[in-house]
Write an enzyme that holds these catalytic residues in place. Structure first.
Site, PDB file in Angstrom:
ATOM      1  N   VAL A 121      34.018 -26.500  11.709  1.00  0.00           N
ATOM      2  CA  VAL A 121      32.584 -26.182  12.402  1.00  0.00           C
ATOM      3  C   VAL A 121      32.390 -24.702  11.952  1.00  0.00           C
ATOM      4  O   VAL A 121      31.182 -24.386  12.019  1.00  0.00           O
ATOM      5  CB  VAL A 121      33.263 -26.125  13.904  1.00  0.00           C
ATOM      6  N   ALA A 122      33.221 -23.699  11.677  1.00  0.00           N
ATOM      7  CA  ALA A 122      32.475 -22.332  11.078  1.00  0.00           C
ATOM      8  C   ALA A 122      31.738 -22.583   9.887  1.00  0.00           C
ATOM      9  O   ALA A 122      30.899 -21.682   9.688  1.00  0.00           O
ATOM     10  CB  ALA A 122      33.776 -21.310  11.208  1.00  0.00           C
ATOM     11  N   GLU A 178      32.559 -15.835   9.783  1.00  0.00           N
ATOM     12  CA  GLU A 178      33.587 -16.220  10.561  1.00  0.00           C
ATOM     13  C   GLU A 178      34.496 -16.836   9.870  1.00  0.00           C
ATOM     14  O   GLU A 178      35.928 -16.844   9.989  1.00  0.00           O
ATOM     15  CB  GLU A 178      32.980 -17.218  11.242  1.00  0.00           C
ATOM     16  N   ASN A 182      27.892 -17.722   9.466  1.00  0.00           N
ATOM     17  CA  ASN A 182      29.173 -18.423   9.232  1.00  0.00           C
ATOM     18  C   ASN A 182      30.224 -18.174   8.250  1.00  0.00           C
ATOM     19  O   ASN A 182      31.594 -18.313   8.511  1.00  0.00           O
ATOM     20  CB  ASN A 182      28.610 -20.058   9.018  1.00  0.00           C
ATOM     21  N   THR A 187      23.902 -18.367  20.317  1.00  0.00           N
ATOM     22  CA  THR A 187      23.381 -17.030  19.625  1.00  0.00           C
ATOM     23  C   THR A 187      22.881 -17.171  18.341  1.00  0.00           C
ATOM     24  O   THR A 187      21.936 -16.588  18.291  1.00  0.00           O
ATOM     25  CB  THR A 187      24.509 -16.144  19.862  1.00  0.00           C
ATOM     26  N   GLU A 244      25.435 -25.487  12.271  1.00  0.00           N
ATOM     27  CA  GLU A 244      25.410 -26.523  13.017  1.00  0.00           C
ATOM     28  C   GLU A 244      23.911 -26.480  13.463  1.00  0.00           C
ATOM     29  O   GLU A 244      23.108 -27.398  13.818  1.00  0.00           O
ATOM     30  CB  GLU A 244      26.186 -26.681  14.257  1.00  0.00           C
ATOM     31  N   ASP A 293     -10.925 -32.414  -6.187  1.00  0.00           N
ATOM     32  CA  ASP A 293     -12.019 -33.285  -6.360  1.00  0.00           C
ATOM     33  C   ASP A 293     -13.327 -32.080  -6.112  1.00  0.00           C
ATOM     34  O   ASP A 293     -13.198 -30.970  -5.629  1.00  0.00           O
ATOM     35  CB  ASP A 293     -12.189 -34.308  -5.301  1.00  0.00           C
ATOM     36  N   ASP A 322     -10.909 -38.067  -1.353  1.00  0.00           N
ATOM     37  CA  ASP A 322     -11.349 -38.452  -0.156  1.00  0.00           C
ATOM     38  C   ASP A 322     -11.492 -40.047  -0.249  1.00  0.00           C
ATOM     39  O   ASP A 322     -11.456 -40.901   0.692  1.00  0.00           O
ATOM     40  CB  ASP A 322     -12.523 -37.939   0.277  1.00  0.00           C
TER      41      ASP A 322
END
Length: 857
Positions: A255-256, A670, A667, A698, A260, A302, A601
Site C-alpha cells: 500500500v505504501a 513511507e 510514498n 492528505t 493509490e 490544413d 475538416d
C-alpha cells in the site's frame, strides 16, 4: 449506373433498393455505449492493482482499508466516464446541426425525404445551400457552382454541368450557386466519401504518450510492490513472526509503494484541463488528448478555414490609372479602399474606380444581410467578396434591382453578364476570367473616358494580371458596354475594360502570432493542403511560415521514401494533396521520431487525423467523419486555438510530472521508514489505515491542487519533450531519493525517540511527522525551474487551501476521538510537535535556497 426515368423511382422500387443497398450512411464509427465508456475506466494497470489490493485487504478482514481503496477506484472511474461521455454528447450535438433532408422526385412528384433513405436511381433536386446527399450524375444544371473543399481541399467552388466530360456530384459537397438535377449512382460506403471512410477505419486505435508513460510506471510499481512484499513476508516468517502479522506487514508495504491516489489525481487534473479547454474553444474527446498535443513536435495543418478565414475577400484593385489596397476581412463592410499613398477612397472620388465598383455591385447575385453586429453573405464566395468590396467603397445601393437580363456564369464561358438600366440607356456589366474578358475588350477606361485598347495597353494589362495572380490571388476582370436597347448582345464583344480585383481567402489575424509562438516552442508547422500551390505559398508567406520548397501530391507519389524523407527535413509545403498523400506524410514524420498533430475538416483528412498522434478536427465546418477520427475538436476552427491547446497540454504534463514525483517521493519516504524498521526489527511504524490516510486523503488532495499550477512564463520557450521521455526522469529520481531518504529517516528517528512513551504515541508522532513532511515538501515540487519566491508563494491559492485543510485533517486524526479510533492514534503534546516542526523546516528552506541560487546564476 442505375437508369431511371426523369419521373424518378416509384415508392416500391425505392423500398426494394433500400433493402438491397442499405441506408445511405457512411457507417460512421459506432458510438460507444455508456457501459463501454464506463468499463474502460477500470482497465489501467494502476487501477487493476488497486482493485487487487482492495480484494486482499477485504480477505484479510481489513474492511476499512478495502472500502477506502474501493472509493478511490470508483471516483477515478466516475470522473473519467463523465468527461468522455460529455465529449461524445457534444459531438452528437454537432451532428444534429447538419441537414438531414433531401428533395427527390418519386412517383412523379417532388418530396422531402430523410437522406438515409436515398437509394441508387433516385432523382435528386439541388439548389444553392444544399448538401449533396449521395454520389450522382448530373442530368441537368443551370449556373451550377459546387464547393468540394470537404472532399478535395480545393478552397474555390468549381463549375459543373451535364455537358462535362465527367458530370459528377459527390456526397458531402455543397451547392453554392445555381441549381441541378441528378441521378444517384452510389450511396453510403459506395461513394467517394465512403472509400475514404474505409481508409480511416483501416488505421488502428492509438494510445497516447501519457498512457504509455503511466502504464510503464504502473508496471514498475507493481513489480516493486510484489517483490518487496514477498521479500518482507519471507524475511518476517523466517525470523519467527506470525503469518497474519506478516501478511498485514506486506500489505502495508505494498500500500505504501503503490500511489493509490495517482489514477484519481491524473483523471481529475486532465478533466479540469479538458473543461478549461472547452472554454478556450477546444473539445477533448479523450482526457489525454490535450496532454498529447502538448508533446507535439510537428503540426501538419490544413489551410482553408484553419489558417485562413474561409471567407473570400477582395484584397486589391488594379485599374489602368491606379492601384488600391482593400482593408478588412470576410463579409463585414467595415473596411475601406486605400490609394497607394494610403488615402481612403470612395465611389465618388475617382471615376474609374467608381465604374469598377458599380459593375462589381450590379453584375452580382450575392447580398449582405445585417444581424445585430454580424454580417452574413448569401451567395457564392466570389460574388460575396465583390459586393462587400462595393460596400467598402460606398458604392450607391440601387433602390430597385436595375437588371433586366442575365447571362449566367458557366465553366465554358467563364464569365457572367448582366444587362441593367442606367439613366436614359442600358449598360452590359461583365465579370469573369481575365483572359476571357480581355479578349472581348476593344477599349479601356482611364481618366473617366474610354480609350482604344492597343497591343501595348493589352500587354500592360496582361502583365498586371500575372503579377496579381503570382501573389496567390484569384483575379476577376470587370468590363462594361453601353447599349442603345435593353437587348442582350449575342457576342458580348466590344467591351470596355475597367480593371482587375484580386481575391483571396485571407489568413486569420491571430495565426501569424500563433505560428511565431509555435516556432519559439520548437514546434514545426507544415502546411498540407488540397489547394493550389501558388495560393498556399502566398498564404504561407503572409503568416510567416518559412517555405523554401513546394511539392504537389503528384510529386509525393513519384518520390521514393528516401527522397521524401530528405524533403521533410527542409522547409517544405505540400499542395494538391489527396488522403493517401497525407497518410504517407504523417507516417514518415512518425518514423522520424516526431509526435505529429494533424488538423483537418474534410472526409479527405480523416485517415491522416486518425493516423497522427493527435488528430485535430474542425467543429464548425468539419465533417462527421473527420470529427469521429479526431482526438480534439476545435469549436472555432482556429489555428491559434491549437497553439493555446499546446500551451495547456504542456502545463498538464508538467503538472502531472509534478504530482507524480511528489506522490512517489511521499510514498517512497513511507517505504524507507517501513523497510528500515523491519531491518531493525521493531514494531510497525505505520499501520495500513494510516498509510491509506496519507496516500489517499492528505497526499491525494494536495496533489490535485498541485495539478492546478498555472503555466510558467517559459512554457512555450522550451522545445518539445522527447518522445520516450519518462514522466519521472533522472532529475525526478534524484528528487525522490533525496526527499524519501530524509523523510523516512526523520520519521524513523522520531518513532524510536518517542517509543519509550508507548508504541501508540510513537507511531502517532511518526505518522503525523510524515504528513507534515509531505505537506512541507510540496513547495519544492511546484516548479522544477523557478523558486517559489519568483512564481509567488501564494499564487496557487487552491494549494494553500489544500495544505491548511489537510493539516487540519491531521490534527483531527490526532485529537478527534472517532478518527483516533479509526487510525489508532493518541494525542500529542508540544514536546512532540517541536522536533516535528524543526525536522520539517529543511524540506522548505533547502530546495528554495538551491533554486534561488540557480535563478541568480
Amino acid at each position: 449506373m442505375h437508369q431511371t426515368g426523369r419521373q424518378g423511382l416509384t415508392s416500391a422500387e425505392a423500398l426494394a433498393r433500400l433493402e438491397r443497398y442499405g441506408p445511405n450512411t457512411l457507417g460512421e464509427a459506432k458510438r460507444a455505449s455508456w457501459l463501454v465508456i464506463l468499463a474502460r475506466q477500470f482497465t489501467g494497470l494502476l487501477v487493476v492493482i488497486l482493485i487487487v489490493a482492495a480484494g486482499i485487504a477485504f480477505a484479510l478482514g481489513e474492511v476499512v482499508d478495502a472500502i477506502a481503496i474501493g472509493l478511490v477506484v470508483v471516483l477515478n472511474g466516475v470522473l473519467g466516464f463523465v468527461q468522455e461521455w460529455q465529449a461524445e454528447t457534444a459531438l452528437a450535438a454537432l451532428r444534429s446541426m447538419l441537414a438531414q433532408k433531401a428533395r427527390v422526385r418519386r412517383d412523379g412528384a417532388e418530396r422531402m425525404i430523410d437522406t438515409t433513405e436515398i437509394v441508387p436511381g433516385d432523382i435528386v433536386l439541388l439548389s444553392a445551400g444544399d448538401k449533396v446527399p449521395a454520389d450522382m450524375t448530373i442530368l441537368g444544371a443551370v449556373a451550377l457552382r459546387v464547393d468540394e473543399s470537404a472532399l478535395t481541399g480545393e478552397s474555390m467552388p468549381v463549375s459543373k454541368s451535364a455537358e462535362d466530360e465527367e458530370p459528377k456530384l459527390f456526397m458531402g459537397t455543397a451547392i453554392v450557386g445555381g441549381h441541378a438535377e441528378g441521378e444517384v449512382t452510389g450511396t453510403g460506403r459506395a461513394t467517394a466519401f465512403g472509400e475514404i471512410a474505409e481508409l480511416t477505419t483501416s488505421v488502428g486505435e492509438k494510445t497516447t504518450h501519457l498512457q504509455h508513460a503511466l502504464a510503464g510506471l504502473a508496471r514498475q510499481m507493481a513489480i516493486i510492490a510484489v517483490a518487496l512484499g514477498a521479500i518482507v513476508a519471507a524475511a518476517g516468517l523466517y525470523t519467527g513472526h506470525g503469518v497474519e502479522e506478516m501478511f498485514l506487514m506486506a500489505l502495508s508495504l505494498a500500500v505504501a509503494i503503490v500511489p493509490e491516489g495517482l489514477p484519481a489525481v491524473v483523471t481529475i487534473t486532465l478533466a479540469l484541463g479538458a473543461a478549461a479547454m472547452v472554454r478556450k474553444q477546444a473539445l477533448a474527446r479523450r482526457l489525454q488528448a490535450v496532454e498529447t498535443l502538448g508533446a507535439a513536435s510537428v503540426i501538419c495543418t490544413d489551410k482553408t478555414g484553419t489558417i485562413t478565414e474561409d471567407k473570400m475577400t477582395a484584397t486589391q484593385i488594379w485599374t489602368p490609372t491606379g492601384r488600391y489596397a482593400v482593408t478588412g476581412g470576410g463579409y463585414d463592410p467595415a473596411g475601406h479602399i486605400e490609394a497607394e499613398d494610403g488615402t481612403p477612397m470612395r465611389h465618388g472620388d475617382d471615376a474609374d474606380l467608381g465604374a469598377l465598383l458599380e459593375t462589381a455591385m450590379t453584375c452580382n447575385r450575392a447580398r449582405l444581410e445585417h444581424d445585430g453586429d454580424d454580417w452574413h453573405m448569401v451567395g457564392t464566395p466570389t460574388e460575396g467578396a465583390l459586393v462587400t468590396l462595393a460596400y467598402k467603397g460606398w458604392c450607391p445601393l440601387p433602390e430597385n434591382d436595375p437588371s433586366v437580363a442575365e447571362l449566367p456564369f458557366t465553366s465554358e464561358r467563364k464569365r457572367m453578364s448582366v444587362l441593367a438600366a442606367a439613366g436614359e440607356g442600358w449598360v452590359l456589366h461583365v465579370k469573369g476570367a481575365p483572359e476571357r474578358i480581355l479578349e472581348r475588350c476593344t477599349r479601356y477606361r482611364a481618366g473617366g473616358r474610354d480609350h482604344p485598347l492597343d497591343e501595348a495597353a493589352r500587354a500592360r494589362f496582361s502583365a498586371a494580371f500575372e503579377t496579381i495572380s503570382a501573389q496567390g490571388s484569384r483575379v476577376i476582370a470587370l468590363a462594361r458596354r453601353n447599349l442603345p436597347t435593353p437587348t442582350l448582345p449575342e457576342d458580348e464583344d466590344n467591351l470596355t475594360f475597367l480593371g482587375f480585383v484580386g481575391l483571396m481567402d485571407p489568413p486569420r489575424p491571430e495565426v501569424k502570432d500563433a505560428i511565431r509562438a509555435a516556432r519559439s516552442a520548437g514546434i514545426r508547422v507544415i502546411m498540407i493542403t488540397g489547394d493550389a500551390a501558388a495560393t498556399a505559398r502566398a498564404v504561407a508567406a503572409m503568416v510567416g511560415l518559412d517555405v523554401q520548397r513546394t511539392l504537389t501530391g503528384r510529386d509525393v507519389e513519384n518520390m521514393s521514401d528516401a527522397d521524401l524523407d530528405a524533403a521533410l527535413d527542409e522547409p517544405v509545403l505540400f499542395a494538391r494533396t489527396a488522403p493517401a498523400h497525407k497518410m504517407r506524410l504523417v507516417r514518415m514524420l512518425q518514423a522520424k521520431g516526431q509526435i505529429v498533430a494533424m488538423t483537418g475538416d474534410g472526409v479527405n483528412d480523416a485517415p491522416a487525423l486518425k493516423q497522427s498522434d493527435i488528430g485535430v478536427a474542425m467543429g464548425q465546418r468539419g465533417t462527421d467523419v473527420a470529427r469521429d477520427a479526431a482526438d480534439l475538436v476545435l469549436l472555432d476552427d482556429n489555428f491559434a486555438t491549437i497553439v493555446r491547446a499546446i500551451r495547456e497540454g504542456r502545463r498538464q504534463f508538467e503538472n502531472v510530472r509534478k504530482f507524480v514525483r511528489y506522490l512517489l517521493s511521499s510514498n517512497a519516504g513511507e517505504v524507507v521508514a517501513l523497510l528500515a524498521n523491519i531491518l531493525i526489527g521493531g514494531p510497525l511504524i505505520f499501520l495500513a489505515t494510516q498509510i491509506l490516510w496519507m496516500n489517499l486523503i492528505t497526499d491525494g488532495i494536495t496533489a490535485v491542487a498541485l495539478g492546478l499550477e498555472k503555466t510558467t512564463p517559459d512554457t512555450m520557450n522550451r522545445p518539445p519533450r522527447d518522445k520516450g521521455e519518462s514522466v519521472i526522469g533522472k532529475a525526478g529520481v534524484a528528487m525522490i531519493i533525496a526527499f524519501s531518504t530524509y523523510t523516512g529517516a526523520a520519521s524513523l528517528w522520531l518513532f524510536y525517540h518517542f517509543l519509550p512513551m508507548g508504541e501508540t504515541v510513537a507511531r502517532t508522532a511518526a505518522f503525523t511527522a510524515m504528513v507534515i513532511f509531505e505537506k512541507t515538501s510540496v513547495f519544492a515540487f511546484r516548479s522544477f525551474h523557478h523558486s517559489c519566491t519568483r512564481i509567488g508563494w501564494f499564487s496557487n491559492r487552491l494549494l494553500i487551501a489544500a495544505l491548511v485543510t489537510m493539516v487540519g485533517a491531521q490534527l483531527a486524526a490526532v485529537y478527534w476521538p472517532p478518527l483516533q479510533t479509526l487510525l489508532r492514534t493518541a494525542p500529542l503534546g508540544w514536546d512532540h510537535w517541536q522536533p516535528i516542526m524543526l525536522l520539517a523546516l529543511p524540506l522548505l528552506v533547502v530546495p528554495e535556497a538551491i533554486k534561488l541560487l540557480r535563478d541568480r546564476a
